[in-house]
Write an enzyme that holds these catalytic residues in place. Sequence first.
Site: not given
Length: 310
Positions: A142, A235, A237
């Site tokens: 990011c 993102h 994750e």
Amino acid sequence: MPIKVKNNLPAKKVMEKENIFMMDEDRAVTQDIRPLHIAVLNLMPLKENTEVQLLRSLSNTPLQMDITFLSTATYIGTHTPESHLNEFYKTFDEVKQRKFDGLIITGAPIEHLDYEEVQYWEELVKIMEWSKTNATSTLHICWGAQAGLYYHYGIHKHMLPKKISGVYEHHVHHRRIPLLRGFDDVFYAPHSRNTCVDHDEIAACKELIVLADSEEAGELLLVSTDSRQIFVLGHLEYDRLTLDIEYKRDIAAGLDAEIPVNYYPGNDPSKKPYLTWRAAANAMYSNWVNYYVYQQTPFEFINTAEIMGK
């Protein structure tokens, strides 16, 4: 995958509840295995949440990893207890003489600032330059990806008319590149940002390959032609509830936040969000660890350009 962390790291307990094998220091010393050494420069304010998300993402290979968490010395946030930082984190000066198999640079909620205005920018520049010779592969996430693209390739970022927030459809390109092994032609990934990178500058950069992008959210995955630098502009994750927490936090703060796209069933924030990106996240992180870290790093680091340049 056995991930080695300090015995009392709070994220270890969370992982164990999810039946993810976490190896503490006591057991690790009994194994005659050379683990992969992964450094995580955690720039997020709520560091413990990010620790859990990244450890979960890294947990799907059979390789043993020794994780070193890093924080900046030039800026110390107030959202994470100082005791946590003192016990579980190191600064760049403490590790700059070491070699790491992999480095992860996280995002940070500072998009509104020009890079040079960021308090720890000079320190981050030193780390990114150091990574060229001291880390086999660096994964930027990011804002960390935007910063890496700017530093390494001069790619600028721009403010968006409105925040991109939600789970977006992405299309795969260059399927033969190892980072995409196991991906479907179309997959979903979360984005949460107020800026985008310059598409024309990326297209003109011969050292970058766009691996996946979205018509709505733009680029997601990029890799350098030498495979040493990987950029994730979203993102993958994120947990199931991360966007939900962000959205409800913004609403509580009186912001005119829009409901995250493709996230809640029936677009209803009172319902449990869909989790539609975990398979893509597992594939991407496993591929990074296997093909860009494990397969590329020497068994023992040798401080020569010939080895580090491979």
